[in-house]
Scaffold this motif. Structure first.
Motif, PDB file in Angstrom:
ATOM      1  N   ALA A   1       0.729  -1.211  -0.032  1.00 35.73           N
ATOM      2  CA  ALA A   1       0.165  -0.134  -0.044  1.00 35.73           C
ATOM      3  C   ALA A   1       0.958   1.357   0.073  1.00 35.73           C
ATOM      4  CB  ALA A   1      -1.007  -0.124   1.223  1.00 35.73           C
ATOM      5  N   VAL A   2       1.810   1.210   0.803  1.00 32.60           N
ATOM      6  CA  VAL A   2       2.936   2.549   0.802  1.00 32.60           C
ATOM      7  C   VAL A   2       3.322   2.676  -0.530  1.00 32.60           C
ATOM      8  CG1 VAL A   2       4.975   3.324   1.697  1.00 32.60           C
ATOM      9  CG2 VAL A   2       3.429   2.303   3.305  1.00 32.60           C
ATOM     10  N   PHE A   3       3.726   1.506  -1.237  1.00 32.35           N
ATOM     11  CA  PHE A   3       4.583   1.368  -2.433  1.00 32.35           C
ATOM     12  C   PHE A   3       3.428   1.898  -3.563  1.00 32.35           C
ATOM     13  CE2 PHE A   3       5.236  -0.635  -6.439  1.00 32.35           C
ATOM     14  CZ  PHE A   3       6.593  -0.152  -6.843  1.00 32.35           C
ATOM     15  N   THR A   4       2.264   1.661  -3.752  1.00 27.49           N
ATOM     16  CA  THR A   4       1.329   1.971  -4.454  1.00 27.49           C
ATOM     17  C   THR A   4       0.855   3.483  -4.496  1.00 27.49           C
ATOM     18  OG1 THR A   4      -0.518   0.973  -3.244  1.00 27.49           O
ATOM     19  CG2 THR A   4       0.356  -0.250  -4.976  1.00 27.49           C
ATOM     20  N   ALA A   5       0.920   3.808  -3.229  1.00 29.95           N
ATOM     21  CA  ALA A   5       0.279   5.521  -2.737  1.00 29.95           C
ATOM     22  C   ALA A   5       1.443   6.261  -3.451  1.00 29.95           C
ATOM     23  CB  ALA A   5       0.085   5.453  -1.564  1.00 29.95           C
TER      24      ALA A   5
ATOM     25  N   LEU B   1      13.393   4.411  -2.910  1.00 30.37           N
ATOM     26  CA  LEU B   1      12.871   4.189  -1.427  1.00 30.37           C
ATOM     27  C   LEU B   1      11.763   3.441  -1.270  1.00 30.37           C
ATOM     28  CD1 LEU B   1      13.880   4.912   1.412  1.00 30.37           C
ATOM     29  CD2 LEU B   1      12.383   7.021   1.271  1.00 30.37           C
ATOM     30  N   THR B   2      10.682   3.968  -2.020  1.00 35.34           N
ATOM     31  CA  THR B   2       9.471   3.085  -1.703  1.00 35.34           C
ATOM     32  C   THR B   2       9.647   1.568  -2.452  1.00 35.34           C
ATOM     33  OG1 THR B   2       7.166   3.397  -2.250  1.00 35.34           O
ATOM     34  CG2 THR B   2       8.491   3.827  -4.233  1.00 35.34           C
ATOM     35  N   THR B   3      10.633   1.371  -3.356  1.00 36.93           N
ATOM     36  CA  THR B   3      10.913   0.017  -3.638  1.00 36.93           C
ATOM     37  C   THR B   3      11.423  -0.846  -2.607  1.00 36.93           C
ATOM     38  OG1 THR B   3      11.008   0.984  -6.024  1.00 36.93           O
ATOM     39  CG2 THR B   3      11.883  -1.584  -5.526  1.00 36.93           C
ATOM     40  N   LEU B   4      12.495  -0.005  -1.709  1.00 33.60           N
ATOM     41  CA  LEU B   4      13.068  -0.716  -0.738  1.00 33.60           C
ATOM     42  C   LEU B   4      11.976  -1.074   0.489  1.00 33.60           C
ATOM     43  CD1 LEU B   4      15.519  -1.693   0.869  1.00 33.60           C
ATOM     44  CD2 LEU B   4      15.783   0.876   1.574  1.00 33.60           C
ATOM     45  N   VAL B   5      11.165  -0.220   0.692  1.00 35.89           N
ATOM     46  CA  VAL B   5      10.094  -0.468   1.429  1.00 35.89           C
ATOM     47  C   VAL B   5       9.095  -1.607   1.190  1.00 35.89           C
ATOM     48  CG1 VAL B   5       7.927   0.491   2.792  1.00 35.89           C
ATOM     49  CG2 VAL B   5       9.686   1.865   2.278  1.00 35.89           C
ATOM     50  N   LEU B   6       8.717  -1.706  -0.042  1.00 36.45           N
ATOM     51  CA  LEU B   6       8.132  -2.798  -0.631  1.00 36.45           C
ATOM     52  C   LEU B   6       9.037  -4.382  -0.272  1.00 36.45           C
ATOM     53  CD1 LEU B   6       5.985  -4.088  -2.391  1.00 36.45           C
ATOM     54  CD2 LEU B   6       7.217  -3.598  -4.468  1.00 36.45           C
ATOM     55  N   LEU B   7      10.332  -4.187  -0.692  1.00 42.12           N
ATOM     56  CA  LEU B   7      11.044  -5.250  -0.537  1.00 42.12           C
ATOM     57  C   LEU B   7      11.081  -5.718   0.975  1.00 42.12           C
ATOM     58  CD1 LEU B   7      13.888  -4.575  -3.154  1.00 42.12           C
ATOM     59  CD2 LEU B   7      11.937  -6.265  -3.338  1.00 42.12           C
ATOM     60  N   LEU B   8      11.104  -4.806   1.898  1.00 45.66           N
ATOM     61  CA  LEU B   8      11.251  -5.206   3.159  1.00 45.66           C
ATOM     62  C   LEU B   8      10.044  -5.766   3.646  1.00 45.66           C
ATOM     63  CD1 LEU B   8      13.194  -2.081   4.759  1.00 45.66           C
ATOM     64  CD2 LEU B   8      14.069  -4.585   4.440  1.00 45.66           C
ATOM     65  N   GLY B   9       9.095  -5.573   2.955  1.00 47.75           N
ATOM     66  CA  GLY B   9       7.709  -6.241   3.316  1.00 47.75           C
ATOM     67  C   GLY B   9       7.743  -7.725   3.261  1.00 47.75           C
ATOM     68  N   PHE B  10       8.557  -8.396   2.457  1.00 44.46           N
ATOM     69  CA  PHE B  10       8.569  -9.639   2.609  1.00 44.46           C
ATOM     70  C   PHE B  10       9.288 -10.414   3.843  1.00 44.46           C
ATOM     71  CE2 PHE B  10       7.917  -8.473  -1.892  1.00 44.46           C
ATOM     72  CZ  PHE B  10       7.076  -9.332  -2.302  1.00 44.46           C
ATOM     73  N   PRO B  11      10.524  -9.848   4.016  1.00 41.49           N
ATOM     74  CA  PRO B  11      10.947 -10.450   5.515  1.00 41.49           C
ATOM     75  C   PRO B  11      10.072 -10.027   6.545  1.00 41.49           C
ATOM     76  CG  PRO B  11      12.325  -8.705   4.699  1.00 41.49           C
ATOM     77  CD  PRO B  11      11.567  -9.128   3.585  1.00 41.49           C
ATOM     78  N   LEU B  12       9.347  -8.813   6.603  1.00 44.19           N
ATOM     79  CA  LEU B  12       8.312  -8.486   7.707  1.00 44.19           C
ATOM     80  C   LEU B  12       7.413  -9.607   7.703  1.00 44.19           C
ATOM     81  CD1 LEU B  12       7.918  -6.295   9.730  1.00 44.19           C
ATOM     82  CD2 LEU B  12       6.279  -5.100   7.884  1.00 44.19           C
TER      83      LEU B  12
END
Length: 552
Positions: free
Chosen positions: A244-248, A270-281
């Protein structure tokens, strides 16, 4: 219709929010986390003795063991029982709750990952009732197997009426917010198709992510998929939050193009990094989960800050989308920022999640209105341009003096009439007799008025099937479907008499106005230029024969 429904749901949502303070004051509740004592035992072992519990610090080594939590209820004001324990669902394998009464009676409950039974409540909580009995309620004990992070635990003790009211309020808020988000997602996707704007696709994708996240977090999804309860739902929610953060952010990048390229690239990375961190999270447990969560919080805040910078630059440079984006996203950005700084644990048990869900739902109304206004403006500009284009085309095809079709417009109209008619198209060429003497004797103003009145007579002679035009000077033309020469001649004679009967005494005094007409009967294959030449020859014959007559 969609906007009307959005507005109706918005009013209902605001009404529910306004009523929250009164409901909160009526409910008796206690946050149990600060008063819980804890103990850790191996999985499957017997309950620990009272001496094993520690009432200070945080438990350690519980991720692959059983975490026991206990508190005395009598000192919390719930000795009379008739209470409810509300625990916010999180990542665990199994949870058991025991209410112990003063007479030794124990009321037990148990849920497991993928099997919450009837104990789940809208708002992401589990509810366990402690009904009033003959004896006082002495203590509450909670056992959680393979619990991920103790710091994410939220547990409260409420009176049962207060818990029921809170559940009803949470259901109304969450249901209204999810409905708004779903309608907004569909509306934005339809607008994206209509306007062909990529940022609306991202906006619609964001709304869909929030709908899925809200369904899983609030546990409404358990109505159709009870097997996702617990850890799986929590993992998917963590991933969806990052999506959601990425798409927004992508919606902002695609809608605001006036910002510097380096800023857009930095924000995209930066938003791509947030998206990628979503998987380990989503799939981490225990210590790694806390580490990823601690790393993600500042990145999300930095992401939000850069979005604000992007919007500000776009607005200052006069981009309308930046203004719309800023107005629509002010509330969600404020909510995201605040929940990463302050604790919202007491908000209907949903904490920060319910706050951001409500903020996102309100945002959808604003973005839908802004997009609709922009679409209406684009449509108005398009319709105005088309109307101006039609006007220019019409002016190019019309005689400015009489308003009849000019030669170019008449030729086009003739071709259309010939294609639409099942009978041959014939032509009448009409010329005002001695028109030069009218101009010379009465003036060109009078001559122009004579032509205007004659044009009105030719165009409004009750023959809705014919097409009239002015080819130049005092020469007019009429095209009409006709079955044969006799029918055409009869119409031409009626037209000649009608023109001669015109009242022009105010212009010409005692002088009469007459016309000569040349006929050209047509067939299915004859074009305008061919008929015109035939009619012109016939008109010449009418003039040579003494005028005020029909020839052909």
């Amino acid at each position: 219709m969609i906007l009307f429904r959005l507005g109706f749901l918005l009013c209902a949502l605001v009404s529910a929010i306004v009523s929250l303070p009164a409901r909160a004051e009526q409910a008796r509740q206690v946050d149990l986390v600060p008063v819980l004592c804890h103990a850790v035992t191996p999985l499957g072992s017997a309950p620990p003795p009272p001496s094993a519990y520690r009432c200070s610090g945080e438990p350690q080594g519980y991720q692959e063991a059983s975490l026991w939590l206990r508190t005395d209820v009598a000192r919390l004001g719930f000795a009379d029982g008739d209470a409810a324990l509300l625990v916010h669902q999180s990542r665990f394998d199994r949870m058991a709750v025991a209410f112990t009464y003063g007479d030794g009676h124990v009321r037990r409950y148990a849920v497991a990952r993928g099997a919450y039974g009837d104990y789940w409540r809208v708002g992401g909580q589990l509810a366990f009732a402690a009904p009033a009995g003959a004896a006082t309620l002495a203590s509450v004990t909670i056992r959680i197997d393979r619990f991920s992070v103790y710091g994410l635990l939220r547990a409260r003790l409420l009176d049962r009426d207060g818990a029921a009211q809170e559940t009803a309020a949470a259901s109304a808020l969450v249901g209204g917010a999810l409905t708004l988000l779903l309608l907004a997602a569909l509306y934005n996707l339809l607008l994206a198709i209509a306007m062909r704007r990529a940022y609306l696709v991202w906006q619609g994708g964001w709304a869909l992510c929030m709908v899925l996240w809200g369904l899983l977090w609030s546990q409404i999804a358990l109505l159709v998929a009870p097997q996702v309860a617990g850890t799986l739902a929590s993992q998917i929610c963590s991933l969806l939050a990052c999506v959601a953060v990425f798409t927004a952010t992508m919606a902002a990048l695609f809608s605001i193009t006036a910002a510097p390229r380096w800023l857009r690239l930095l924000l995209g990375a930066l938003t791509t990094l947030v998206l990628l961190l979503g998987f380990p999270l989503a799939f981490a447990r225990g210590g790694p989960l806390a580490l990823v969560d601690a790393l993600l919080d500042p990145l999300v805040l930095l992401n939000l800050f850069l979005v604000v910078v992007l919007v500000t630059i776009g607005w200052r440079r006069g981009q309308g989308e930046a203004r719309d984006f800023a107005i629509a996203w002010t509330l969600p950005i404020i909510a995201l920022t605040v929940i990463h700084i302050f604790d919202f644990g007491a908000l209907l048990g949903g904490g920060s999640q319910i706050a951001i869900l409500i903020a996102s739902a309100l945002q959808t109304v604003v973005i839908a209105i802004a997009a609709t206004v922009r679409l209406a403006r684009i449509r108005w500009e398009r319709d105005s341009a088309r109307a101006a284009e039609r006007m220019l085309i019409d002016l190019a095809n019309r005689d400015p003096l009489t308003g009849l079709l000019n030669r170019r417009g008449f030729a086009q109209g003739f071709a259309t009439l010939r294609q639409a008619s099942a009978t041959p198209i014939s032509l009448l060429l009409i010329d005002v007799d001695h028109f030069k003497s009218i101009n010379d004797g009465f003036g060109h103003d009078v001559g122009d008025e004579v032509l205007r009145r004659l044009a009105t007579r030719l165009d409004d002679d009750g023959q809705s099937r014919h097409l009239a035009g002015r080819l130049g000077g005092e020469e007019f033309v009429i095209a009409l479907p006709a079955t044969g020469p006799s029918e055409l001649r009869r119409f031409a004679e009626e037209m000649r008499r009608s023109c001669s009967a015109m009242d022009v005494a105010d212009l010409l005094g005692q002088r009469c106005l007459t016309v000569s007409i040349g006929m050209a009967p047509g067939d299915r294959d004859t074009d305008f230029e061919t008929l015109y030449r035939v009619a012109d020859q016939a008109l010449y014959s009418a003039k040579a024969g003494g005028r005020n007559r029909v020839a052909g």
